[in-house]
Design a protein around this motif. Structure first.
Motif: not given
Ligand code: FAD
Length: 509
Positions: A26, A45, A53, A478, A486
């Protein structure tokens, strides 16, 4: 942890500054879209690699994607390259998988889920001949839900309650107030097929018995756009997006832990890092978990809608136990994605979501990426991960003592079902537990998918992509609208195009 600057800023860069906290999909997608709309973007980051994730574990010659492996709606990635004047296919190869995945039921029977309707009908006829016609009718309903729920509403900001009222008739017509399992059960009778057509909310942290029937759209989404795997692993998509940001003159700073968002006169004006460094910005986008953003990053009292008491009352998604392992032999009969269902479905989900107890039985997802890409392990070896949905930390499980016991149970089950002789062939291994979600990724209660996707926490009820009460603060990822997975988090970034003013709205320095 070091704080490398991956792309030094040109000193004369006068574009309005946008800070993105977090480099999950995201956050990376948001950074690209903002840079295309005239902002100088800095992604901050806290970890030492991008992806959140979707970060990558490399050890002993094996490459393990930590999280997402199933890429649906690939056009949402393609769009990001197109916006930067490039072609995704020139940078990342998305391999369509056929079959999408195999379901193995507890009685040993299997169902290969295919994107080809005729193949799928034949596969269903093998296990539940009486349900083929019902399956076709369900897929027509899934198509209708997808057309409205994903294509029409997936990128609507839902910033006003009027948006919600406008879609209410469609929601009711499509049984959005019912559960996915309820919807599926109207069409098919075989219990195994009911599982096969209803388990999808688990991909986004939802319980098929409580997640809205709107998630019934995933079955058609997969058929329409396929299920893909990024050659080289999902990490290739992460590094591809980082390259796009840097190509736009943006910066991805690793090891940059944001301690707080600065709010002045009700407006976000920058961030302060844990190191004490202050970074001013015209706008701030948080990709950190929403409950972390409102609970820990914004100054207390600045968000009236997402107060601590409301965050405490919210429902958090399940967590995950993930075991990454490599073997010194290959298991060619095991497909890329297998879902191994245990003896219980509804009761197990009740244990995970409602009772929050770690059950003795489990249902597992087994990933064998070397089925598609042998570059992810040394020659003649296989890379795997196995994932078990488990209660989040509100259940009180002590993972420090439980992790190895649980791993052994999972290992014994895999050995008895799909991977004979497994324990004698493991050459590398690592674990990820709910505690890691909490401590590494700042995920409150170790919830792997942030806020649970239930109707009362969806659309207008979910944290908005433009903060309800802090000007110039935006949220993606998320826990925000539309949700996890994704396609969900890429869509949350796409919504920024609607709610963030173009950079030209800010005077240049
Ligand atoms: C094991 C697993 C398998 C999955 N399989 C699938 C799949 O096959 N297909 C699919 O579509 N989805 C899948 N998902 C779901 C999908 O991966 C997630 O919903 C998506 O990747 C989350 O993205 P996000 O943008 O919310 O960020 P996130 O991936 O949650 O990243 C947030 C980032 O913010 C950073 N952060 C947090 N606080 C701070 C701070 N204070 N300062 C600096 N950085 C910070 C964290 O370190 C992290 O890097 C899976 C999830 C998991 C856990």
């Amino acid at each position: 942890m070091t704080a490398p600057v991956r792309h030094p800023l040109p000193v004369d860069d006068r574009r309005p500054h946008a800070i993105v906290i977090g480099s999950g999909f995201g956050g990376l997608a948001a950074a690209i879209r903002l840079s295309v709309r005239g902002y100088r973007v800095t992604v901050l980051e806290k970890l030492d690699q991008a992806g959140g994730r979707a970060r990558v574990f490399r050890q002993d010659g094996f490459t393990f994607d930590a999280g997402p492996t199933i890429v649906t709606a690939p056009f949402l990635f393609d769009e990001l390259w197109t916006l930067c004047g490039k072609r995704r296919a020139d940078h990342v190869d998305l391999v369509p998988l056929e079959p999408f995945y195999r379901l193995r039921f507890n009685d040993g029977s299997t169902l290969d889920c295919s994107g080809d309707p005729d193949v799928m009908r034949a596969n269903i006829a093998r296990i539940a001949p009486g349900d083929v016609a019902g399956y076709d009718r369900f897929m027509r309903q899934s198509e209708e839900i997808c057309r409205i729920g994903f294509e029409q509403l997936g990128h609507v900001p839902f910033g006003s309650v009027l948006d919600m009222l406008r879609v209410a008739p469609d929601l009711i017509r499509l049984s959005g107030h019912r559960s996915v399992h309820h919807l599926v059960s109207r069409y098919v009778k075989d219990e195994r097929l009911r599982i096969a057509l209803s388990f999808h909310p688990l991909f986004v942290g939802g319980n098929p018995f409580t997640a809205s029937a709107i998630y019934g759209l995933i079955a058609f989404l997969e058929r329409r756009w396929g299920v893909h795997f990024a050659r080289g692993g999902t990490g290739r998509l992460v590094s591809g997006l980082v390259d796009l940001i840097e190509g736009q003159g943006g910066t991805v700073r690793l090891g940059a832990d944001v301690a707080r968002i600065v709010v002045t006169d009700g407006r976000a004006t920058g961030v302060v890092l844990a190191s004490g460094e202050a970074l001013p910005a015209e706008i701030v986008v948080s990709n950190a978990d929403v409950a972390w953003t409102y609970g820990r990053l914004v100054p207390e009292g600045t968000s009236r809608r997402w107060r601590p008491a409301k965050l405490a009352r919210a429902a958090y998604s399940m967590s995950l136990f993930v075991w990454y392992f490599g073997t010194d032999r290959q298991y060619p009969a095991v497909p890329h994605h297998t879902i191994l269902l245990g003896p219980r479905y509804r009761d197990l989900l009740d244990d995970i979501f409602r009772r929050k107890v770690l059950a003795d039985d489990f249902s597992l997802y087994l990933h064998r990426p070397t089925a598609t890409d042998d570059g992810l392990a040394p020659a003649g070896h296989d890379a795997f991960y196995v994932l078990s949905p488990v209660p989040n930390l509100l259940g009180g499980e002590d993972w420090a003592t439980m992790a190895e016991t649980y791993r052994r149970r999972v290992e014994a089950h895999l050995e008895a079902t799909l991977l004979p002789g497994l324990r004698d062939h493991i050459v590398t291994s690592r674990l990820l537990t709910p505690v890691d979600f909490r401590d590494e990724l700042n995920a409150p209660h170790g919830a792997a998918f942030s806020l649970e996707p239930v109707l009362t926490q969806s659309a207008w009820f979910r944290p908005h992509n433009r903060s309800e009460d802090i000007a110039h603060l935006y949220l993606v990822g998320a826990g925000t609208h539309p949700g996890a997975g994704l396609p969900g988090v890429l869509s949350s970034a796409k919504i920024l195009d609607e709610v963030v003013p173009h950079a030209s709205a800010f005077a240049t320095r």
